[in-house]
Write an enzyme that holds these catalytic residues in place. Structure first.
Site, PDB file in Angstrom:
ATOM      1  N   SER A   1      -4.449  -0.883  -3.645  1.00  0.00           N
ATOM      2  CA  SER A   1      -3.930  -2.228  -3.379  1.00  0.00           C
ATOM      3  C   SER A   1      -4.042  -3.261  -4.479  1.00  0.00           C
ATOM      4  O   SER A   1      -3.517  -4.357  -4.338  1.00  0.00           O
ATOM      5  CB  SER A   1      -4.599  -2.796  -2.127  1.00  0.00           C
ATOM      6  OG  SER A   1      -4.032  -2.212  -0.999  1.00  0.00           O
TER       7      SER A   1
ATOM      8  N   LYS B   1      -7.479 -13.756  -2.533  1.00  0.00           N
ATOM      9  CA  LYS B   1      -6.867 -12.979  -1.452  1.00  0.00           C
ATOM     10  C   LYS B   1      -7.536 -13.403  -0.149  1.00  0.00           C
ATOM     11  O   LYS B   1      -8.752 -13.627  -0.123  1.00  0.00           O
ATOM     12  CB  LYS B   1      -7.085 -11.482  -1.730  1.00  0.00           C
ATOM     13  CG  LYS B   1      -6.434 -10.546  -0.707  1.00  0.00           C
ATOM     14  CD  LYS B   1      -6.620  -9.072  -1.109  1.00  0.00           C
ATOM     15  CE  LYS B   1      -5.968  -8.120  -0.114  1.00  0.00           C
ATOM     16  NZ  LYS B   1      -6.062  -6.705  -0.528  1.00  0.00           N
TER      17      LYS B   1
ATOM     18  N   SER C   1      -1.858  -3.723  -0.713  1.00  0.00           N
ATOM     19  CA  SER C   1      -1.928  -4.821   0.231  1.00  0.00           C
ATOM     20  C   SER C   1      -2.144  -6.181  -0.424  1.00  0.00           C
ATOM     21  O   SER C   1      -2.009  -7.199   0.249  1.00  0.00           O
ATOM     22  CB  SER C   1      -3.076  -4.555   1.204  1.00  0.00           C
ATOM     23  OG  SER C   1      -4.324  -4.587   0.509  1.00  0.00           O
TER      24      SER C   1
HETATM   25  N1  GLN Z   1      -1.936   1.654   0.964  1.00  0.00           N
HETATM   26  C1  GLN Z   1      -3.253   2.075   1.327  1.00  0.00           C
HETATM   27  C2  GLN Z   1      -3.460   1.833   2.802  1.00  0.00           C
HETATM   28  O1  GLN Z   1      -2.581   1.387   3.424  1.00  0.00           O
HETATM   29  C3  GLN Z   1      -4.290   1.367   0.519  1.00  0.00           C
HETATM   30  C4  GLN Z   1      -4.468  -0.036   0.889  1.00  0.00           C
HETATM   31  C5  GLN Z   1      -5.549  -0.711   0.100  1.00  0.00           C
HETATM   32  O2  GLN Z   1      -5.875  -0.304  -1.009  1.00  0.00           O
HETATM   33  N2  GLN Z   1      -6.132  -1.746   0.702  1.00  0.00           N
HETATM   34  O3  GLN Z   1      -4.485   2.076   3.338  1.00  0.00           O
END
Ligand code: GLN
Length: 494
Positions: A183, A84, A159
């Site tokens: 995410s 990532k 994400s």
């Molecule tokens: N969807 C959550 C956010 O937008 C979690 C994102 C994540 O786990 N990086 O913060």
């Protein structure tokens, strides 16, 4: 390598590739080239990779082949994978989905990157992601949205959507990912993959670009629990460079994969089987649970009384931490700098205004507000108290049961663009996953069914440092079912 061998090779996961490479069915260079070719064919459409490191990958592969010929290769040397783009990689752009870091070439490797590289793994490239990991659909990336390989009009989840799409579309056998509120698990659910977010502190965060430091954890997206066990083994462990990393021995995750489940007590939080859950998802999750029952587990309802507060608490705490972490992007030290600033204030303002996207700015504003004098007690301290209550709920539940299971997400992947106008709807995406981060616990999502041709995931949550158990349960489930072997292909020709 013949076309047929190549096709077979691209289907194999990490464990199987290790055996094929040891048997010299094909070389790492051949395998790596096959992946690079496939990325070349399909990435434009899926937008899963933001950077492909062709030359570096082939050089790493050649080194692994050489070591194998010399008999000195490590077990997983020469196996391709992707990182990532939140992990710093020496000499390779690390942009974290943001224009702010579009020009950032890291001078050092994250600990996770270093560990995988030391194991001889071959990095194919860096995967797309929501900007600074803020999002649930991979639509906030400066590099554009990622498409779900199961249906290209849908989101892959976020994400870590680039990593998920890349693994699902066989553009790599496995990828690293991070999870601050869901995410890893939500994209795993949307793309039919195994995804594990370990206990907070299990994997070093050093060199992993910070979003919300008390919640961020690195993990992996793979096509099987066995592959996840292999990679978690590689990544985990104490790192003196990360003060929140925990100094505990890493158990042998492969050794306990087959442990029988007899007598295991599984808690089903009643709040995760309530209004808002798609009935078809519920049906399939219950079918998955009966598989565990068949293997001797006992199901028991539990209550996580404060779970309805988890999204609200998270959206105070995570933005508060993000606003502090992101203050370092000031146009002076590194990252984006606006054109022709007239003075220092103009430099700060325009660099940040032009470098950050809308969602990141929203979080910075919410976080700054929640931390400001006069509101700190009302919002930030209050949210921290709720966080404690949420942790207590899990501790209470774990007195009665060994693990907690339920759906990872209330639904299957949704259409691109369908939630971007409404941040709160998007925030509710993590309804079942976010409390796990607030409590610092490990969580795993395993493919548990298909609805109208789209995957759904079963979430398994355990006590602190119970990764071995989660992997064991996921593996046993995968021995008895074939959901994890279903694949979308990209062209239907897998
Ligand atoms: N969807 C959550 C956010 O937008 C979690 C994102 C994540 O786990 N990086 O913060």
């Amino acid at each position: 390598m013949t076309n047929q061998t190549m096709k077979e090779a691209l289907k194999q996961g990490v464990a199987e590739l290790a055996r094929s490479l040891a048997r010299k069915d094909f070389s790492s260079v051949e395998l790596t080239q096959a992946y690079l070719d496939r990325i070349g064919q399909h990435n434009t459409e899926l937008n899963a990779y933001v950077t492909v490191t062709n030359e570096q990958a082939l050089a790493q592969a050649a080194a692994a082949d050489k070591a194998r010929t010399a008999g000195t290769a490590a077990t997983y040397a020469g196996i391709p994978f992707a990182h990532k783009d939140i992990f710093c990689t020496t000499g390779v752009r690390t942009a974290c989905g943001s224009r702010m870091l579009d020009n950032f070439i890291s001078p050092y490797n994250a600990t996770v990157v270093e560990k995988m590289s030391n194991a001889g793994m071959v990095m194919l490239g860096k995967t797309n992601m929501d900007e600074f990991a803020m999002g649930s659909s991979n639509e906030t990336s400066w590099y554009g949205p990622v498409r779900n390989p199961w249906n290209r009009t849908l989101v892959p989840g976020g994400s870590s959507g680039g990593s998920a799409a890349a693994v699902a579309a066989h553009l790599c056998p496995a990828a690293t990912a991070t999870d601050t509120g869901g995410s890893i698990r939500q994209p795993a659910s949307f793309c039919g993959l195994t995804g594990i977010k370990p206990t907070y502190g299990r994997v070093s965060r050093w060199g992993m670009i910070a979003f919300a430091s008390s919640l961020d954890q690195a993990g992996v997206l793979t096509r099987s629990a066995e592959d996840a066990a292999i990679l978690m083994q590689m990544m985990s462990g104490f790192d003196p460079k990360d003060s929140t990393s925990v100094d505990l021995p890493v158990p042998d995750y492969l050794a306990t994969l087959d442990q029988p489940l007899k007598g295991l007590r599984i808690g089903l939080p009643k709040q995760h089987f309530a209004a808002g859950l798609n009935p078809e998802v519920e049906k399939q999750i219950r079918a998955a649970l009966s598989e565990f029952e068949k293997q001797g587990a006992i199901l028991k309802e539990v209550s996580l009384d404060n779970s309805h507060l988890s999204v609200s608490a998270y959206y105070v705490i995570a933005p508060a931490e993000a606003s502090a972490n992101l203050s370092r992007y000031d146009g002076v030290r590194f990252g984006y700098r606006c054109d022709k600033p007239v003075d220092l204030e103009d430099l700060y303002k325009r660099s940040r205004a032009e470098g950050f996207g809308a969602e990141v700015k929203r979080r910075i504003m919410v976080g700054t507000y929640a931390l400001s004098a006069g509101y700190y007690d009302a919002y930030y301290i209050k949210a921290q108290k709720v966080r404690r209550l949420i942790k207590d709920d899990f501790e209470r539940a774990f007195k009665e049961v060994d693990v907690i299971m339920g759906p990872t997400s209330p639904h299957t992947a949704f259409p691109l663009g369908s939630k971007t106008k409404d941040p709160v709807t998007m925030y509710l995406e993590d309804i079942y996953t976010i409390a796990v981060n607030l409590a610092g616990l490990p969580g795993l999502s395993v493919p548990a069914g298909l609805i109208n041709g789209l995957p759904i995931g079963l979430q398994i949550v355990g006590r602190d440092f119970s990764e071995a158990q989660l992997l064991n349960l996921a593996h046993r489930f995968q021995q008895a079912t074939d959901w994890h072997t279903r694949t979308p292909g990209v062209d239907g020709s897998n």
